[in-house]
Scaffold this motif. Structure first.
Motif, PDB file in Angstrom:
ATOM      1  N   ASP A 142      69.432 -36.331 123.842  1.00 60.69           N
ATOM      2  CA  ASP A 142      68.595 -36.021 122.682  1.00 60.69           C
ATOM      3  C   ASP A 142      68.118 -37.259 121.940  1.00 60.69           C
ATOM      4  OD1 ASP A 142      71.038 -36.777 121.693  1.00 60.69           O
ATOM      5  OD2 ASP A 142      71.284 -35.065 120.341  1.00 60.69           O
ATOM      6  N   HIS A 143      68.608 -38.447 122.313  1.00 64.67           N
ATOM      7  CA  HIS A 143      68.154 -39.665 121.655  1.00 64.67           C
ATOM      8  C   HIS A 143      68.500 -40.875 122.513  1.00 64.67           C
ATOM      9  CE1 HIS A 143      72.411 -39.863 120.587  1.00 64.67           C
ATOM     10  NE2 HIS A 143      72.240 -41.105 120.176  1.00 64.67           N
ATOM     11  N   PHE A 144      67.844 -41.983 122.209  1.00 62.45           N
ATOM     12  CA  PHE A 144      68.154 -43.256 122.863  1.00 62.45           C
ATOM     13  C   PHE A 144      69.286 -43.950 122.107  1.00 62.45           C
ATOM     14  CE2 PHE A 144      63.911 -42.708 124.640  1.00 62.45           C
ATOM     15  CZ  PHE A 144      64.048 -43.228 125.928  1.00 62.45           C
ATOM     16  N   ALA A 145      70.258 -44.449 122.854  1.00 58.75           N
ATOM     17  CA  ALA A 145      71.360 -45.188 122.250  1.00 58.75           C
ATOM     18  C   ALA A 145      71.198 -46.691 122.398  1.00 58.75           C
ATOM     19  CB  ALA A 145      72.686 -44.761 122.884  1.00 58.75           C
ATOM     20  N   VAL A 146      70.180 -47.131 123.136  1.00 59.50           N
ATOM     21  CA  VAL A 146      69.903 -48.552 123.348  1.00 59.50           C
ATOM     22  C   VAL A 146      68.455 -48.813 122.956  1.00 59.50           C
ATOM     23  CG1 VAL A 146      69.839 -50.442 125.019  1.00 59.50           C
ATOM     24  CG2 VAL A 146      71.617 -48.673 125.195  1.00 59.50           C
ATOM     25  N   PHE A 147      68.220 -49.887 122.211  1.00 52.50           N
ATOM     26  CA  PHE A 147      66.889 -50.117 121.654  1.00 52.50           C
ATOM     27  C   PHE A 147      65.835 -50.435 122.713  1.00 52.50           C
ATOM     28  CE2 PHE A 147      63.684 -53.133 120.057  1.00 52.50           C
ATOM     29  CZ  PHE A 147      63.019 -52.284 119.183  1.00 52.50           C
ATOM     30  N   THR A 148      66.138 -51.285 123.693  1.00 50.18           N
ATOM     31  CA  THR A 148      65.112 -51.769 124.612  1.00 50.18           C
ATOM     32  C   THR A 148      64.394 -50.632 125.341  1.00 50.18           C
ATOM     33  OG1 THR A 148      66.215 -53.901 124.856  1.00 50.18           O
ATOM     34  CG2 THR A 148      64.641 -53.287 126.559  1.00 50.18           C
ATOM     35  N   PRO A 149      65.102 -49.687 125.974  1.00 48.02           N
ATOM     36  CA  PRO A 149      64.372 -48.582 126.611  1.00 48.02           C
ATOM     37  C   PRO A 149      63.665 -47.693 125.592  1.00 48.02           C
ATOM     38  CG  PRO A 149      66.738 -48.230 126.752  1.00 48.02           C
ATOM     39  CD  PRO A 149      66.539 -49.636 126.287  1.00 48.02           C
ATOM     40  N   TYR A 150      64.267 -47.557 124.401  1.00 45.29           N
ATOM     41  CA  TYR A 150      63.584 -46.789 123.353  1.00 45.29           C
ATOM     42  C   TYR A 150      62.249 -47.444 123.011  1.00 45.29           C
ATOM     43  CZ  TYR A 150      62.308 -44.983 118.776  1.00 45.29           C
ATOM     44  OH  TYR A 150      61.608 -44.434 117.727  1.00 45.29           O
ATOM     45  N   HIS A 151      62.272 -48.758 122.856  1.00 42.74           N
ATOM     46  CA  HIS A 151      61.055 -49.466 122.474  1.00 42.74           C
ATOM     47  C   HIS A 151      59.961 -49.307 123.520  1.00 42.74           C
ATOM     48  CE1 HIS A 151      58.709 -53.360 121.817  1.00 42.74           C
ATOM     49  NE2 HIS A 151      58.439 -52.598 120.771  1.00 42.74           N
ATOM     50  N   ARG A 152      60.324 -49.314 124.791  1.00 47.09           N
ATOM     51  CA  ARG A 152      59.320 -49.123 125.845  1.00 47.09           C
ATOM     52  C   ARG A 152      58.638 -47.766 125.700  1.00 47.09           C
ATOM     53  NH1 ARG A 152      63.244 -51.528 129.387  1.00 47.09           N
ATOM     54  NH2 ARG A 152      63.822 -49.447 130.109  1.00 47.09           N
ATOM     55  N   HIS A 153      59.424 -46.719 125.509  1.00 49.73           N
ATOM     56  CA  HIS A 153      58.861 -45.378 125.355  1.00 49.73           C
ATOM     57  C   HIS A 153      58.094 -45.262 124.032  1.00 49.73           C
ATOM     58  CE1 HIS A 153      61.693 -44.485 128.589  1.00 49.73           C
ATOM     59  NE2 HIS A 153      61.073 -43.336 128.758  1.00 49.73           N
ATOM     60  N   TRP A 154      58.634 -45.860 122.988  1.00 54.65           N
ATOM     61  CA  TRP A 154      57.998 -45.847 121.666  1.00 54.65           C
ATOM     62  C   TRP A 154      56.608 -46.481 121.750  1.00 54.65           C
ATOM     63  CZ3 TRP A 154      56.197 -49.535 118.228  1.00 54.65           C
ATOM     64  CH2 TRP A 154      56.122 -49.185 116.872  1.00 54.65           C
ATOM     65  N   ALA A 155      56.506 -47.611 122.439  1.00 54.11           N
ATOM     66  CA  ALA A 155      55.224 -48.316 122.539  1.00 54.11           C
ATOM     67  C   ALA A 155      54.203 -47.498 123.319  1.00 54.11           C
ATOM     68  CB  ALA A 155      55.430 -49.683 123.191  1.00 54.11           C
ATOM     69  N   ARG A 156      54.660 -46.789 124.343  1.00 53.41           N
ATOM     70  CA  ARG A 156      53.737 -45.961 125.116  1.00 53.41           C
ATOM     71  C   ARG A 156      53.286 -44.738 124.317  1.00 53.41           C
ATOM     72  NH1 ARG A 156      57.141 -47.268 129.692  1.00 53.41           N
ATOM     73  NH2 ARG A 156      58.276 -45.311 129.428  1.00 53.41           N
ATOM     74  N   HIS A 157      54.196 -44.183 123.510  1.00 52.29           N
ATOM     75  CA  HIS A 157      53.861 -42.997 122.720  1.00 52.29           C
ATOM     76  C   HIS A 157      52.838 -43.350 121.644  1.00 52.29           C
ATOM     77  CE1 HIS A 157      54.320 -39.901 119.596  1.00 52.29           C
ATOM     78  NE2 HIS A 157      54.788 -39.104 120.536  1.00 52.29           N
ATOM     79  N   GLY A 158      53.115 -44.416 120.918  1.00 47.63           N
ATOM     80  CA  GLY A 158      52.204 -44.879 119.873  1.00 47.63           C
ATOM     81  C   GLY A 158      52.217 -43.982 118.650  1.00 47.63           C
ATOM     82  N   PRO A 159      51.828 -44.534 117.504  1.00 53.58           N
ATOM     83  CA  PRO A 159      51.763 -43.730 116.286  1.00 53.58           C
ATOM     84  C   PRO A 159      50.490 -42.886 116.249  1.00 53.58           C
ATOM     85  CG  PRO A 159      51.116 -45.980 115.802  1.00 53.58           C
ATOM     86  CD  PRO A 159      51.523 -45.948 117.257  1.00 53.58           C
ATOM     87  N   ARG A 160      50.503 -41.881 115.394  1.00 54.68           N
ATOM     88  CA  ARG A 160      49.317 -41.042 115.186  1.00 54.68           C
ATOM     89  C   ARG A 160      48.210 -41.877 114.521  1.00 54.68           C
ATOM     90  NH1 ARG A 160      49.226 -40.714 109.874  1.00 54.68           N
ATOM     91  NH2 ARG A 160      51.202 -40.780 108.753  1.00 54.68           N
ATOM     92  N   ALA A 161      47.041 -41.261 114.354  1.00 55.95           N
ATOM     93  CA  ALA A 161      45.949 -41.917 113.641  1.00 55.95           C
ATOM     94  C   ALA A 161      46.236 -41.927 112.140  1.00 55.95           C
ATOM     95  CB  ALA A 161      44.634 -41.179 113.907  1.00 55.95           C
ATOM     96  N   VAL A 162      45.671 -42.888 111.455  1.00 60.92           N
ATOM     97  CA  VAL A 162      45.833 -42.993 110.001  1.00 60.92           C
ATOM     98  C   VAL A 162      44.988 -41.913 109.316  1.00 60.92           C
ATOM     99  CG1 VAL A 162      45.440 -44.467 107.979  1.00 60.92           C
ATOM    100  CG2 VAL A 162      46.331 -45.454 110.116  1.00 60.92           C
ATOM    101  N   VAL A 163      45.577 -41.287 108.311  1.00 63.32           N
ATOM    102  CA  VAL A 163      44.884 -40.261 107.529  1.00 63.32           C
ATOM    103  C   VAL A 163      44.279 -40.910 106.283  1.00 63.32           C
ATOM    104  CG1 VAL A 163      45.179 -38.124 106.209  1.00 63.32           C
ATOM    105  CG2 VAL A 163      46.434 -38.453 108.359  1.00 63.32           C
ATOM    106  N   ARG A 164      43.013 -40.671 106.051  1.00 62.02           N
ATOM    107  CA  ARG A 164      42.366 -41.318 104.904  1.00 62.02           C
ATOM    108  C   ARG A 164      42.843 -40.695 103.586  1.00 62.02           C
ATOM    109  NH1 ARG A 164      38.492 -37.713 106.733  1.00 62.02           N
ATOM    110  NH2 ARG A 164      37.488 -36.433 105.135  1.00 62.02           N
ATOM    111  N   ALA A 165      42.779 -41.461 102.532  1.00 60.74           N
ATOM    112  CA  ALA A 165      43.170 -40.984 101.206  1.00 60.74           C
ATOM    113  C   ALA A 165      42.152 -39.974 100.699  1.00 60.74           C
ATOM    114  CB  ALA A 165      43.266 -42.157 100.230  1.00 60.74           C
ATOM    115  N   PRO A 166      42.591 -38.981  99.929  1.00 59.32           N
ATOM    116  CA  PRO A 166      41.650 -37.981  99.414  1.00 59.32           C
ATOM    117  C   PRO A 166      40.744 -38.561  98.334  1.00 59.32           C
ATOM    118  CG  PRO A 166      43.809 -37.642  98.459  1.00 59.32           C
ATOM    119  CD  PRO A 166      43.974 -38.711  99.500  1.00 59.32           C
ATOM    120  N   ARG A 167      39.552 -37.997  98.228  1.00 57.37           N
ATOM    121  CA  ARG A 167      38.649 -38.399  97.156  1.00 57.37           C
ATOM    122  C   ARG A 167      38.911 -37.618  95.875  1.00 57.37           C
ATOM    123  NH1 ARG A 167      32.715 -38.888 100.189  1.00 57.37           N
ATOM    124  NH2 ARG A 167      33.300 -40.607 101.600  1.00 57.37           N
TER     125      ARG A 167
END
Length: 453
Positions: A142-167
Motif C-alpha cells: 500500500d506504500h513505498f518504504a524506500v524513497f528512491t523507487p518512490y521518487h521514480r514512480h512519483w516523477a512519472r506520475h507528475g502533479p496535476r495542473a495548477v488551478v487558477r485563483a478565482p476572480r
C-alpha cells in the motif's frame, strides 16, 4: 440559492485551490470556513499559532479582494461545520484530503454527520501534496518504504495542473464568525519568527525562483550561506501549494530546480508513509529494539544549545530564536541526540514540535525516525559526527559565530573546538561549556546498544 462550504485546514490560500474552485463552479455562493479546532489545541505551539494568525488575516484579505470573506469559528470541527451547514442550508462541504490518523477520523465523523443533514462531503486530493498518498504504490503493497523507487514512480506520475485563483467569491449574507486572531495576542513567540500568509509566501517563492534556486544543488547544505528556500512553513500551512511550487521550479529549470523538486518528493514520500502507517507518528516504523537512555540533564543541555559542541548548539539556538532550523542543522542535532546521547527520538521530536513553525507530523516524526534508524533509512546505524559536519558545512565557523555569541571572537575553524583553548583564551569564552560527552564514548555506547561492537 445553492450554497457550498469550503473548509480550509492546511491550505490557507486562494491560488491553486481545488476545493475552492470546485465549490465556486458548482454553487451560487460559498462559505470559506476555518475552524480553530479545539481538538488540536495542544499541537498548535506558540510559533505555529502566531504564523497561523498571519495566514488567516491574509487569507481573509485575499477573499475580500474578490468580494468574499473568511468565516472563523472555534470548537470541534465537526460541530462547527454542521452549524454552518444548518444555518446556510448548504448541500456540500469541500475539504482537502489529509493524511494523519486525526485527519482521517475527522473526515469520517464529518461525512457521517453531514449525511444525516443531507449534505455531501467532497474530499480533494493533491492539495497539500504534489502527488496524493496512494496514487503511486509498489506491487502488492500500500506504500513505498524506500524513497528512491518512490521518487521514480512519483516523477512519472507528475502533479496535476495548477488551478487558477478565482476572480470573485460570493458569500451568503448572515453567516457570522469570530474576530480574526492576531500574532500580537500570542505569548511565547520566537523573536525571529518569519511572517506568515499567502502574500508573504508567494513573494518568497518568486524571490527564491529568481535568485536562489540556481545555486540550490550546490549550496543547500551550506549552514552559514542560508541558501535553502525557507518555504517549509508556507508549505506546512498551505499558503504556497506544493503543486504550483513544483511547476514553477521546473519552469525555472536547471540542476537546482531538480534538487528542489526532489525535496518536494521527499515531503510527499513521508506523507504517503504516514497515510499508510498512522502509528508511525509515535511508534517505530522499523524497530531496532532500543532501550533508550533517560538523560534529563543532557537533554536539557541539548535543548538549550549548551552541549559544548558549537555547531549543535548554534542550530539549537537558531531553532529557539527563529522557530525554524536549517535542514543540515536538523540532521546533525537529531543524530547527536539519538545516536551520540542515545536518547529516544520521540524526546527530540516533541521538542522540535514545540518550536518549529513548520512542525508537521509526517515530516517531523518520520525525519526523526530516519535519523534514529527506526524509520525508512536503509542505513539505520549511520552516525553524523558533529565535528566532521562542522568542518564540511561550516568550514570557517560563520554559522557558529552567528548563533553562539560566546564564541564570536574565536577566529576560523578553531570555533568548532573551543575546549582546546587554554589560559586566557579559554577564560575569554565565559561560561560556554565543555562537551557533555566525548564523541568516541557516545559512539561506543551506541554500538553496544545496537549490538554493533
Amino acid at each position: 440559492m445553492r450554497v457550498h462550504v469550503v473548509l480550509f485546514t492546511s491550505d490557507l490560500r486562494v491560488h491553486d485551490h481545488p476545493p475552492l474552485r470546485a465549490a465556486l463552479t458548482a454553487a451560487d455562493a460559498v462559505v470559506p470556513l476555518f475552524v480553530r479546532d479545539t481538538g488540536v489545541a495542544g499541537f498548535l505551539a506558540a510559533n505555529r499559532e502566531a504564523f497561523l494568525a498571519d495566514c488567516l488575516r491574509d487569507l481573509d484579505a485575499g477573499l475580500r479582494e474578490r468580494g468574499g470573506r473568511l468565516v472563523v469559528r472555534s470548537g470541534a470541527v465537526v460541530d462547527e461545520v454542521a452549524k454552518v451547514v444548518t444555518e446556510t442550508d448548504a448541500c456540500a462541504v469541500h475539504v482537502a484530503g489529509g493524511v494523519s490518523a486525526y485527519a482521517h477520523r475527522r473526515e469520517d465523523r464529518l461525512r457521517d454527520t453531514l449525511r444525516r443533514l443531507g449534505c455531501d462531503l467532497v474530499a480533494h486530493d493533491g492539495v497539500v501534496t504534489c502527488v496524493p498518498p496512494g496514487a503511486v504504490t509498489p506491487d502488492a503493497r500500500d506504500h513505498f518504504a524506500v524513497f528512491t523507487p518512490y521518487h521514480r514512480h512519483w516523477a512519472r506520475h507528475g502533479p496535476r495542473a495548477v488551478v487558477r485563483a478565482p476572480r470573485a467569491v460570493r458569500v451568503p449574507d448572515g453567516v457570522g464568525g469570530e474576530v480574526l486572531p492576531e500574532r500580537a495576542d500570542v505569548a511565547g513567540v520566537s523573536p525571529g519568527l518569519a511572517e506568515g500568509g499567502e502574500r508573504a509566501g508567494r513573494a518568497l517563492l518568486t524571490s527564491w525562483l529568481r535568485s536562489g534556486i540556481g545555486a540550490y544543488e550546490d549550496r543547500h547544505d551550506d549552514l552559514a550561506g542560508d541558501a535553502t528556500s525557507r518555504l517549509s512553513p508556507h508549505l506546512h500551512f498551505g499558503t504556497i501549494g506544493p503543486v504550483e511550487a513544483a511547476h514553477r521550479a521546473r519552469a525555472a529549470g536547471g540542476p537546482g530546480a531538480e534538487a528542489f523538486v526532489r525535496q518536494l518528493a521527499w515531503r510527499d514520500f513521508h506523507h504517503q508513509v504516514l497515510a499508510a502507517r498512522p502509528d508511525a507518528a509515535h511508534a517505530d516504523y522499523r524497530t531496532q529494539h532500543d532501550h533508550w537512555r533517560r538523560a534529563p540533564r543532557e537533554v536539557e543541555a541539548w535543548q538549550e544549545g549548551r552541549t559544548g559542541y558549537p555547531v549543535v548548539d548554534a542550530a539549537m539556538r537558531q531553532l529557539r530564536h527563529e522557530g525554524w532550523m536549517h535542514n543540515r542543522g536538523r540532521l546533525l542535532t537529531a543524530s547527536f541526540l539519538v545516536k551520540t546521547l542515545y536518547v529516544d527520538w520521540r524526546v527530540g521530536a516533541r521538542h522540535f514540535l514545540s518550536l518549529l513553525v513548520d512542525g508537521d507530523v509526517a515530516n517531523n516524526q518520520l525525519n526523526w525516525q530516519w535519523m534514529a534508524g527506526t524509520g525508512t533509512d536503509s542505513r539505520p546505524n549511520r552516525v553524523l559526527n558533529p565535528l566532521t559536519q562542522a568542518k564540511r558545512y561550516d568550514p570557517d565557523g560563520a554559522y557558529v559565530r552567528r548563533w553562539v555569541p560566546e564564541l564570536a571572537d574565536v577566529e576560523g575553524s578553531a570555533v568548532h573546538t573551543p575546549w582546546k583553548a587554554a589560559g586566557l583564551d579559554r577564560a575569554a569564552l565565559g561560561d560556554y561549556p565543555d562537551p557533555i560527552v566525548h564523541l568516541p564514548d557516545g559512539l561506543a555506547r551506541f554500538k553496544r546498544a545496537r549490538n554493533l561492537d
